[in-house]
Design an enzyme around this catalytic site. Structure first.
Site, short mmCIF file in Angstrom:
data_model
loop_
_atom_site.label_atom_id
_atom_site.label_comp_id
_atom_site.label_asym_id
_atom_site.label_seq_id
_atom_site.Cartn_x
_atom_site.Cartn_y
_atom_site.Cartn_z
N ILE A 1 -19.83 22.30 40.48
CA ILE A 1 -19.42 22.64 41.71
C ILE A 1 -19.46 21.41 42.55
O ILE A 1 -20.67 20.73 42.65
CB ILE A 1 -20.22 23.92 42.19
CG1 ILE A 1 -19.89 25.01 41.32
CG2 ILE A 1 -19.70 24.16 43.81
CD1 ILE A 1 -20.66 26.28 41.52
N GLY B 1 -12.06 18.16 26.45
CA GLY B 1 -10.99 17.17 27.01
C GLY B 1 -9.69 17.22 26.75
O GLY B 1 -9.00 16.37 26.54
N ASN C 1 -6.97 20.58 40.35
CA ASN C 1 -7.56 21.07 39.11
C ASN C 1 -6.74 21.73 38.37
O ASN C 1 -5.78 22.44 39.00
CB ASN C 1 -8.62 22.00 40.10
CG ASN C 1 -9.41 22.67 38.94
OD1 ASN C 1 -10.09 22.28 37.89
ND2 ASN C 1 -9.63 24.10 39.13
N GLU D 1 -2.19 26.33 25.79
CA GLU D 1 -1.04 25.75 25.46
C GLU D 1 -0.15 25.58 26.55
O GLU D 1 0.37 24.43 26.91
CB GLU D 1 -0.06 26.46 24.20
CG GLU D 1 -0.67 26.40 22.98
CD GLU D 1 0.21 27.12 21.93
OE1 GLU D 1 1.44 27.47 22.33
OE2 GLU D 1 -0.21 27.67 20.92
N HIS E 1 -6.77 25.54 36.20
CA HIS E 1 -7.65 26.70 36.13
C HIS E 1 -7.18 27.52 35.00
O HIS E 1 -5.71 28.05 35.27
CB HIS E 1 -7.91 27.46 37.55
CG HIS E 1 -8.90 28.57 37.15
ND1 HIS E 1 -10.40 28.30 36.99
CD2 HIS E 1 -8.73 29.96 37.43
CE1 HIS E 1 -10.86 29.65 37.31
NE2 HIS E 1 -9.66 30.55 37.10
N ASP F 1 -11.99 27.37 43.00
CA ASP F 1 -10.81 27.75 42.31
C ASP F 1 -9.75 28.22 43.59
O ASP F 1 -9.11 29.23 43.29
CB ASP F 1 -10.98 28.91 41.39
CG ASP F 1 -11.75 28.30 40.25
OD1 ASP F 1 -11.62 27.05 40.04
OD2 ASP F 1 -12.57 28.71 39.69
N GLU G 1 -1.55 25.50 29.59
CA GLU G 1 -2.25 24.30 30.45
C GLU G 1 -1.66 23.05 29.95
O GLU G 1 -1.58 22.00 30.82
CB GLU G 1 -3.59 24.27 30.16
CG GLU G 1 -4.28 25.62 30.69
CD GLU G 1 -5.90 25.61 30.79
OE1 GLU G 1 -6.44 24.53 30.89
OE2 GLU G 1 -6.24 26.71 30.07
N MET H 1 -17.06 20.86 34.93
CA MET H 1 -17.75 22.12 35.22
C MET H 1 -19.01 21.91 36.07
O MET H 1 -20.04 22.63 35.99
CB MET H 1 -18.32 22.53 33.83
CG MET H 1 -17.18 23.28 32.90
SD MET H 1 -15.83 24.05 33.91
CE MET H 1 -15.35 25.20 32.61
C1 GAR Z 1 -9.75 24.44 30.54
O1 GAR Z 1 -9.21 25.72 29.82
C2 GAR Z 1 -9.61 24.50 31.73
O2 GAR Z 1 -8.58 25.34 32.45
C3 GAR Z 1 -10.61 25.13 32.19
O3 GAR Z 1 -11.83 24.73 31.15
C4 GAR Z 1 -11.02 24.45 30.05
C5 GAR Z 1 -11.16 22.88 29.67
O4 GAR Z 1 -10.50 22.69 28.44
N1 GAR Z 1 -11.30 24.90 33.58
C6 GAR Z 1 -11.95 25.69 34.25
O5 GAR Z 1 -12.61 26.70 33.89
C7 GAR Z 1 -12.22 25.17 35.59
N2 GAR Z 1 -12.57 26.23 36.64
P1 GAR Z 1 -10.57 21.07 27.98
O6 GAR Z 1 -11.86 20.31 28.17
O7 GAR Z 1 -10.03 21.20 26.63
O8 GAR Z 1 -9.49 20.30 28.76
#
Ligand code: GAR
Length: 218
Positions: free
Chosen positions: A94, A14, A109, A174, A111, A147, A176, A92
């Protein structure tokens, strides 16, 4: 303007949720997170939401006979709260075509790659194995295929000599945490229009430079 009612779907840590929570604390962001929903009861993000006083829900996919019924329950919870925009933040599972279609142009989303490169899992290890020199993250509207979907913005980061998947992941993360709030701010301000598979920000179709320009503070 009434704040945009946001629902965030998570499965784990999260940290992106946290970035969205912080963005919504800024009154300039015309959005409020009304519900954080996890398919896992032990997701760390649930504690982050609770600490911020945000309502949480757990919908455990293992309690449903199939994806359709799991997704129908998520849909019900989101509608019950009047959610207008769904943010997938490390969710996570689908999603079924029906769910994706119901939330078309109302679900985004993040990614951890520069889509359309490296869809799916293990993006950083695959980017390193492919010898990529640039990595980054993408915020996009969600379409049926995993995706894929119209790209709102992307932030690039360099791949550095000696990088491991972990080091690269940390650098991308970072980015993201900047990109996701920036995208949310743009949408909440009504500055993003989706036309089929094309995105217009402030009426201008996005290009690589426009996406990058909206990067730091949105
Ligand atoms: C993040 O890096 C996000 O981009 C990725 O999971 C991580 C979640 O981290 N998502 C995917 O790979 C979806 N295809 P977080 O729970 O700390 O936000």
């Amino acid at each position: 303007m009434k704040p945009l009612a946001v629902g965030v779907l998570i499965s784990g840590r999260g940290s992106n949720l946290q970035a969205l929570i912080e963005a919504c604390r800024d009154p300039a962001t015309k959005a409020g997170i009304r519900l954080v929903l996890s398919n896992k009861a032990d997701a760390q993000g649930l504690a982050r939401a609770a600490a911020a006083g945000i309502e949480t829900a757990v919908v455990d996919h293992r309690n449903f006979p199939d994806r359709a019924r799991f997704d129908a329950e998520i849909d019900r919870r989101l509608r019950e709260k009047g959610i207008e925009l769904v943010c997938l933040a490390g969710f996570m599972r689908i999603l079924t075509d029906e769910f994706v279609d119901r939330w078309r142009d109302r679900m985004i989303n993040i990614h951890p790659s520069l889509l359309p490169a490296f869809r799916g899992l293990d993006t950083h290890a695959r980017a390193l194995a492919a010898g990529a020199k640039l990595a980054g993250c993408t915020v996009h509207y969600v379409r049926r295929e995993l995706d894929t979907g119209p790209i709102i913005l992307q932030e690039k980061v360099p791949v550095l000599p000696g990088d491991t998947a972990e080091r690269l992941a940390a650098r991308v993360l970072e980015a993201e945490h900047r990109a996701y709030p920036a995208a949310l701010r743009l949408i909440a301000a009504g500055r993003v229009r989706v036309e089929g598979e094309r995105i217009f920000i402030d009426g201008v179709e996005t290009s690589a430079s426009a996406a990058a320009a909206s990067r730091p503070s949105g």
